[in-house]
Scaffold this motif. Structure first.
Motif, PDB file in Angstrom:
ATOM      1  N   VAL A 180      -0.219  -5.291  -2.599  1.00  0.00           N
ATOM      2  CA  VAL A 180      -0.685  -6.359  -1.828  1.00  0.00           C
ATOM      3  C   VAL A 180      -1.283  -5.915  -0.858  1.00  0.00           C
ATOM      4  CG1 VAL A 180      -0.320  -8.599  -0.350  1.00  0.00           C
ATOM      5  CG2 VAL A 180       0.759  -8.317  -2.756  1.00  0.00           C
ATOM      6  N   LEU A 181      -0.853  -5.040   0.234  1.00  0.00           N
ATOM      7  CA  LEU A 181      -1.281  -4.315   1.287  1.00  0.00           C
ATOM      8  C   LEU A 181      -2.517  -3.492   1.049  1.00  0.00           C
ATOM      9  CD1 LEU A 181       1.910  -3.541   3.241  1.00  0.00           C
ATOM     10  CD2 LEU A 181       0.360  -5.204   3.876  1.00  0.00           C
ATOM     11  N   TRP A 182      -2.318  -2.796  -0.060  1.00  0.00           N
ATOM     12  CA  TRP A 182      -3.374  -1.897  -0.635  1.00  0.00           C
ATOM     13  C   TRP A 182      -4.716  -2.738  -1.046  1.00  0.00           C
ATOM     14  CZ3 TRP A 182      -4.803   2.937  -0.254  1.00  0.00           C
ATOM     15  CH2 TRP A 182      -5.683   3.120  -0.882  1.00  0.00           C
ATOM     16  N   SER A 183      -4.360  -3.937  -1.679  1.00  0.00           N
ATOM     17  CA  SER A 183      -5.447  -4.955  -2.027  1.00  0.00           C
ATOM     18  C   SER A 183      -6.301  -5.393  -0.586  1.00  0.00           C
ATOM     19  CB  SER A 183      -5.020  -5.851  -2.876  1.00  0.00           C
ATOM     20  OG  SER A 183      -4.039  -6.682  -2.218  1.00  0.00           O
ATOM     21  N   ILE A 184      -5.391  -5.556   0.339  1.00  0.00           N
ATOM     22  CA  ILE A 184      -5.990  -6.191   1.607  1.00  0.00           C
ATOM     23  C   ILE A 184      -6.627  -4.926   2.112  1.00  0.00           C
ATOM     24  CG2 ILE A 184      -5.474  -6.724   3.910  1.00  0.00           C
ATOM     25  CD1 ILE A 184      -2.871  -8.248   2.828  1.00  0.00           C
ATOM     26  N   LEU A 185      -6.332  -3.850   2.255  1.00  0.00           N
ATOM     27  CA  LEU A 185      -7.042  -2.582   2.623  1.00  0.00           C
ATOM     28  C   LEU A 185      -8.207  -2.468   1.955  1.00  0.00           C
ATOM     29  CD1 LEU A 185      -6.849  -0.169   4.645  1.00  0.00           C
ATOM     30  CD2 LEU A 185      -6.046   0.814   2.622  1.00  0.00           C
TER      31      LEU A 185
END
Length: 63
Positions: free
Chosen positions: A45-50
């Motif tokens: 999830v954090l990677w997709s936000i990035l």
């Protein structure tokens, strides 16, 4: 001999700039592979936000 140095100095700067950007892309790709192999959903999830924020290169897939 000064003329040779004045000719090579911009070329060296260009070479350094191109070489350093390649290292950055390689580092992002290594990070992408680590994120992809991580079983934790929070990391994905954090990677997709990035990626959606535009901070990462657009050439990498989002999962």
């Amino acid at each position: 001999m000064g003329w040779l140095q004045s000719l090579l100095c911009p070329l060296k700067k260009l070479w350094d700039r191109l070489h350093s950007s390649h290292k950055k892309r390689r580092g992002i790709y290594i990070l992408y592979k680590d994120v992809k192999s991580c079983p934790c959903e929070d990391v994905h999830v954090l990677w997709s936000i990035l990626v959606e924020s535009g901070a990462a290169p657009a050439s990498l897939p989002s999962k």
